[in-house]
Structure formats: structure tokens, C-alpha cells
Design a protein around this motif. Structure first.
Motif, PDB file in Angstrom:
ATOM      1  N   MET A   1      34.944  41.881  29.497  1.00 42.17           N
ATOM      2  CA  MET A   1      36.032  41.330  28.681  1.00 42.17           C
ATOM      3  C   MET A   1      37.191  40.859  29.560  1.00 42.17           C
ATOM      4  SD  MET A   1      38.339  43.280  25.827  1.00 42.17           S
ATOM      5  CE  MET A   1      39.846  42.554  25.228  1.00 42.17           C
ATOM      6  N   LEU A   2      37.680  41.733  30.450  1.00 42.81           N
ATOM      7  CA  LEU A   2      38.796  41.361  31.307  1.00 42.81           C
ATOM      8  C   LEU A   2      38.402  40.259  32.281  1.00 42.81           C
ATOM      9  CD1 LEU A   2      41.702  41.883  32.144  1.00 42.81           C
ATOM     10  CD2 LEU A   2      40.882  43.673  33.672  1.00 42.81           C
ATOM     11  N   PHE A   3      37.148  40.322  32.775  1.00 43.31           N
ATOM     12  CA  PHE A   3      36.678  39.284  33.690  1.00 43.31           C
ATOM     13  C   PHE A   3      36.708  37.922  33.003  1.00 43.31           C
ATOM     14  CE2 PHE A   3      33.185  36.556  35.062  1.00 43.31           C
ATOM     15  CZ  PHE A   3      33.467  36.421  36.416  1.00 43.31           C
ATOM     16  N   ARG A   4      36.221  37.860  31.765  1.00 43.27           N
ATOM     17  CA  ARG A   4      36.216  36.590  31.022  1.00 43.27           C
ATOM     18  C   ARG A   4      37.646  36.109  30.777  1.00 43.27           C
ATOM     19  NH1 ARG A   4      32.187  39.249  27.961  1.00 43.27           N
ATOM     20  NH2 ARG A   4      33.682  39.566  26.254  1.00 43.27           N
ATOM     21  N   MET A  89      46.657  30.714  46.403  1.00 45.04           N
ATOM     22  CA  MET A  89      47.436  30.635  45.170  1.00 45.04           C
ATOM     23  C   MET A  89      46.733  31.351  44.025  1.00 45.04           C
ATOM     24  SD  MET A  89      48.904  26.703  45.277  1.00 45.04           S
ATOM     25  CE  MET A  89      49.691  26.910  43.680  1.00 45.04           C
ATOM     26  N   LEU A  90      45.421  31.213  43.969  1.00 41.68           N
ATOM     27  CA  LEU A  90      44.645  31.867  42.919  1.00 41.68           C
ATOM     28  C   LEU A  90      44.786  33.383  42.983  1.00 41.68           C
ATOM     29  CD1 LEU A  90      42.266  31.951  40.772  1.00 41.68           C
ATOM     30  CD2 LEU A  90      40.735  32.044  42.749  1.00 41.68           C
ATOM     31  N   ALA A  91      44.582  33.941  44.171  1.00 36.90           N
ATOM     32  CA  ALA A  91      44.548  35.399  44.319  1.00 36.90           C
ATOM     33  C   ALA A  91      45.927  36.037  44.380  1.00 36.90           C
ATOM     34  CB  ALA A  91      43.760  35.772  45.575  1.00 36.90           C
ATOM     35  N   SER A  92      46.922  35.271  44.818  1.00 34.18           N
ATOM     36  CA  SER A  92      48.226  35.874  45.059  1.00 34.18           C
ATOM     37  C   SER A  92      48.942  36.335  43.792  1.00 34.18           C
ATOM     38  CB  SER A  92      49.131  34.902  45.832  1.00 34.18           C
ATOM     39  OG  SER A  92      49.304  33.711  45.101  1.00 34.18           O
ATOM     40  N   GLY A  93      48.640  35.713  42.671  1.00 33.62           N
ATOM     41  CA  GLY A  93      49.343  36.092  41.455  1.00 33.62           C
ATOM     42  C   GLY A  93      48.506  36.795  40.410  1.00 33.62           C
ATOM     43  N   ILE A  94      47.241  37.001  40.694  1.00 34.00           N
ATOM     44  CA  ILE A  94      46.334  37.473  39.651  1.00 34.00           C
ATOM     45  C   ILE A  94      46.606  38.912  39.220  1.00 34.00           C
ATOM     46  CG2 ILE A  94      44.484  38.367  41.137  1.00 34.00           C
ATOM     47  CD1 ILE A  94      42.529  36.866  39.165  1.00 34.00           C
ATOM     48  N   VAL A  95      47.182  39.724  40.107  1.00 34.06           N
ATOM     49  CA  VAL A  95      47.521  41.108  39.760  1.00 34.06           C
ATOM     50  C   VAL A  95      49.005  41.234  39.433  1.00 34.06           C
ATOM     51  CG1 VAL A  95      47.556  43.504  40.541  1.00 34.06           C
ATOM     52  CG2 VAL A  95      45.660  42.011  41.196  1.00 34.06           C
ATOM     53  N   LEU A 119      38.969  45.790  39.730  1.00 36.22           N
ATOM     54  CA  LEU A 119      37.638  45.318  40.098  1.00 36.22           C
ATOM     55  C   LEU A 119      37.317  43.995  39.412  1.00 36.22           C
ATOM     56  CD1 LEU A 119      34.914  45.748  41.518  1.00 36.22           C
ATOM     57  CD2 LEU A 119      34.177  47.070  39.518  1.00 36.22           C
ATOM     58  N   GLN A 120      37.606  43.900  38.132  1.00 37.64           N
ATOM     59  CA  GLN A 120      37.269  42.675  37.407  1.00 37.64           C
ATOM     60  C   GLN A 120      38.182  41.518  37.793  1.00 37.64           C
ATOM     61  OE1 GLN A 120      36.184  42.819  33.316  1.00 37.64           O
ATOM     62  NE2 GLN A 120      35.368  44.893  33.426  1.00 37.64           N
ATOM     63  N   PHE A 251      39.900  43.757  49.998  1.00 41.52           N
ATOM     64  CA  PHE A 251      39.557  44.051  48.601  1.00 41.52           C
ATOM     65  C   PHE A 251      39.529  45.556  48.345  1.00 41.52           C
ATOM     66  CE2 PHE A 251      37.868  39.639  48.086  1.00 41.52           C
ATOM     67  CZ  PHE A 251      38.550  39.329  46.927  1.00 41.52           C
ATOM     68  N   LEU A 252      38.967  46.332  49.279  1.00 38.69           N
ATOM     69  CA  LEU A 252      38.928  47.789  49.113  1.00 38.69           C
ATOM     70  C   LEU A 252      40.336  48.381  49.172  1.00 38.69           C
ATOM     71  CD1 LEU A 252      35.779  48.874  51.178  1.00 38.69           C
ATOM     72  CD2 LEU A 252      36.022  48.681  48.691  1.00 38.69           C
ATOM     73  N   SER A 253      41.176  47.836  50.048  1.00 36.03           N
ATOM     74  CA  SER A 253      42.555  48.320  50.136  1.00 36.03           C
ATOM     75  C   SER A 253      43.317  48.029  48.848  1.00 36.03           C
ATOM     76  CB  SER A 253      43.270  47.665  51.328  1.00 36.03           C
ATOM     77  OG  SER A 253      42.657  48.033  52.545  1.00 36.03           O
ATOM     78  N   ALA A 254      43.109  46.837  48.293  1.00 33.90           N
ATOM     79  CA  ALA A 254      43.751  46.491  47.022  1.00 33.90           C
ATOM     80  C   ALA A 254      43.265  47.407  45.908  1.00 33.90           C
ATOM     81  CB  ALA A 254      43.457  45.027  46.673  1.00 33.90           C
ATOM     82  N   TYR A 255      41.973  47.695  45.909  1.00 37.99           N
ATOM     83  CA  TYR A 255      41.378  48.589  44.907  1.00 37.99           C
ATOM     84  C   TYR A 255      41.992  49.989  45.007  1.00 37.99           C
ATOM     85  CZ  TYR A 255      37.707  51.365  42.610  1.00 37.99           C
ATOM     86  OH  TYR A 255      37.015  52.231  41.808  1.00 37.99           O
ATOM     87  N   TRP A 256      42.090  50.506  46.227  1.00 35.95           N
ATOM     88  CA  TRP A 256      42.618  51.853  46.443  1.00 35.95           C
ATOM     89  C   TRP A 256      44.095  51.920  46.072  1.00 35.95           C
ATOM     90  CZ3 TRP A 256      46.546  53.412  49.777  1.00 35.95           C
ATOM     91  CH2 TRP A 256      46.714  54.800  49.899  1.00 35.95           C
ATOM     92  N   TYR A 257      44.884  50.945  46.494  1.00 37.79           N
ATOM     93  CA  TYR A 257      46.329  50.982  46.266  1.00 37.79           C
ATOM     94  C   TYR A 257      46.658  50.835  44.782  1.00 37.79           C
ATOM     95  CZ  TYR A 257      51.302  50.126  46.869  1.00 37.79           C
ATOM     96  OH  TYR A 257      52.674  50.227  46.788  1.00 37.79           O
ATOM     97  N   TYR A 258      45.965  49.930  44.101  1.00 39.97           N
ATOM     98  CA  TYR A 258      46.285  49.669  42.692  1.00 39.97           C
ATOM     99  C   TYR A 258      46.030  50.891  41.824  1.00 39.97           C
ATOM    100  CZ  TYR A 258      46.606  47.146  38.260  1.00 39.97           C
ATOM    101  OH  TYR A 258      46.976  46.729  37.003  1.00 39.97           O
ATOM    102  N   ARG A 259      45.030  51.686  42.184  1.00 37.94           N
ATOM    103  CA  ARG A 259      44.719  52.891  41.406  1.00 37.94           C
ATOM    104  C   ARG A 259      45.853  53.909  41.468  1.00 37.94           C
ATOM    105  NH1 ARG A 259      39.166  55.289  43.199  1.00 37.94           N
ATOM    106  NH2 ARG A 259      39.701  56.729  41.515  1.00 37.94           N
TER     107      ARG A 259
END
Length: 265
Positions: A1-4, A89-95, A119-120, A251-259
């Protein structure tokens, strides 16, 4: 759902950038036959340039009179630089945009764990960058069909595009990490785009002077060097390994930090 949801939110940007890039590739390959007819004058023009400049842009090893040489000199710059800007630009604002747009409260209230959210979002970035690169490959293959001018080593071409794709993913992963760590979208976008331009500048400098050639290990733009890959028909495993390691680490660092991030809503 979130991915879509994330994919749909970024689909317009993907379409616009893909159409622009495909148009550039097809336009340049479309004018190649007329450029090839003037190969001698073009070669004379390139030989008149300073040696450092020719080395920096691969003009010392590639010829504008061949389809792949023309692609490596004229088109490769567009696919690498513009593609990296799109990925950043795509990745910088997505979170970070969830806080910037005041939608973080709604998102975190949903019965979805944070690890699934990050992750999604990461998968949405990956899908967009891969589709963007597929458009570049498809447009290039179509353009080669009417470019003519000699045989084309598709092995060398696909190795070059693999390097370009990994480079785009490298910048996307770094920007994604910025997005997970920082809070303000504008700051993240500026930092991500600044990184792209700095890395491009370092890539040019690395080719201008032998004394600064060590900079090629610093910038992804030299990892995807068209002159080396097209002439040697080889993509150095060291460069591929460095980019893959950087992608996985970010990507793993972003995953760990966001949690663990304290998200103010």
C-alpha cells in the motif's frame, strides 16, 4: 500500500524526467549521421583543445565518428549528470517531506511499523531509478537503429549503462540517508544536489591533471567513465564493488536511523 502510494506520488516526476532524457538521447543520436560526415573537421576541432580537457572528457580515446564514441562523448554527460540530479531529488525528499508537509502524524498513526515505512519508501526510490535507467537504455537502443555509422559493441554499451545505473543508485542512496536523518526537505535537496555537482567537478579535475588522478577513487562519475569502459569493454569490479557497498551502507543506515528517530509531529 505505502509502496504504491509513494510510487504514484513520484510518477509524474518520473515520466517528465524520462521523456526529457529519452528526447535528448534520440535527438543526439538522430544528428549523429550528419556529424559523422564531418568527422575530420570534428577531430581537428578536438585536437585543438588542451590535452587536459580532451583527457577529462574522454576525447583522447573516443571518436565522434563512431556511434559509441559519439554516445560516450556527447550523450553520456547528459545521462550521468541529469540522471544523478533526478535520483538525488527523488530520494532527498521522500522521507523528510512527511514532516515538512505535516503528514507524519497521519502516517505514524497507521498500523504500519516504522521499518515497513522506510523499507517501502526505499523500494519506491529503487523502482523509480531502475525504470528511469530502463528508459535511457530503450531510447539508446532505438536511437542506435537509425544512427548507423558502423558496428556497435553492445557488450560495452550495456557495461556502461550498468555503471551509470549504479552511479544513479549511489547518489539516490546517499540522498535517501540525508532524507532519513535530516528534517527540512529544502536543506536535504540542496545538500544532495550540491554533492552531485561537487562529485562531477572532482571527476573533471581528476581527468585534467595526472597529479590529481587519485580523485577518481572519490567520485562515482569516474567509476562510470565512458572512455575507459567503451574502449576496454570492461567495468572494473573494484568500482562496482565500491558503489554497491555505498548503496547498501546508506540504505541500511537510513533504515536503522529512521527506526529510532524522534519524529516531531
Amino acid at each position: 500500500m505505502l509502496f504504491r502510494r509513494e510510487f504514484k506520488r513520484n510518477s509524474r516526476s518520473l515520466i517528465i524526467w524520462s521523456v526529457i532524457m529519452a528526447a535528448i538521447v534520440l535527438l543526439y543520436l538522430g544528428i549523429f549521421p550528419s556529424m559523422a560526415e564531418q568527422q575530420q573537421s570534428m577531430d581537428n576541432l578536438m585536437n585543438a583543445m588542451p590535452e587536459g580537457m580532451r583527457n577529462a572528457f574522454g576525447m583522447d580515446r573516443l571518436s565522434l565518428g563512431t556511434p559509441l564514441g559519439f554516445y560516450g562523448i556527447e550523450i553520456h554527460l547528459m545521462t550521468t549528470l541529469l540522471g544523478s540530479i533526478f535520483a538525488a531529488m527523488l530520494a532527498s525528499g521522500i522521507v523528510a517531506k512527511e514532516q515538512n508537509d505535516k503528514t507524519a502524524e497521519f502516517l505514524l498513526a497507521m498500523p504500519i511499523p516504522r521499518r515497513t515505512i522506510i523499507l517501502q519508501k526505499g523500494l519506491a526510490v529503487l523502482a523509480n531509478v531502475l525504470l528511469f535507467n530502463l528508459v535511457i537504455v530503450a531510447a539508446s537502443l532505438a536511437g542506435f537503429q537509425f544512427a548507423g555509422g558502423g558496428d556497435i559493441s553492445y557488450k560495452a554499451f550495456f557495461l556502461l549503462e550498468l555503471a551509470v545505473c549504479l552511479m544513479h543508485l549511489t547518489f539516490a542512496s546517499i540522498a535517501f540517508l540525508f532524507s532519513a536523518v535530516a528534517r527540512r526537505t529544502r536543506t536535504i535537496v540542496s545538500a544532495s544536489l550540491g554533492l552531485v555537482f561537487v562529485m562531477y567537478f572532482l571527476g573533471v579535475v581528476a581527468g585534467l591533471s595526472d597529479s590529481l588522478s587519485w580523485l577518481k577513487y572519490v567520485t562515482p562519475f569516474k567509476y562510470a567513465d565512458s572512455a575507459s569502459i567503451l574502449t576496454e569493454e570492461r567495468f572494473p569490479p573494484l568500482y562496482a564493488g565500491i558503489m554497491v557497498a555505498a548503496i547498501v551502507f546508506c540504505f541500511l543506515s537510513a533504515y536503522w536511523y529512521y527506526r529510532k528517530k524522534d519524529i516531531a509531529v
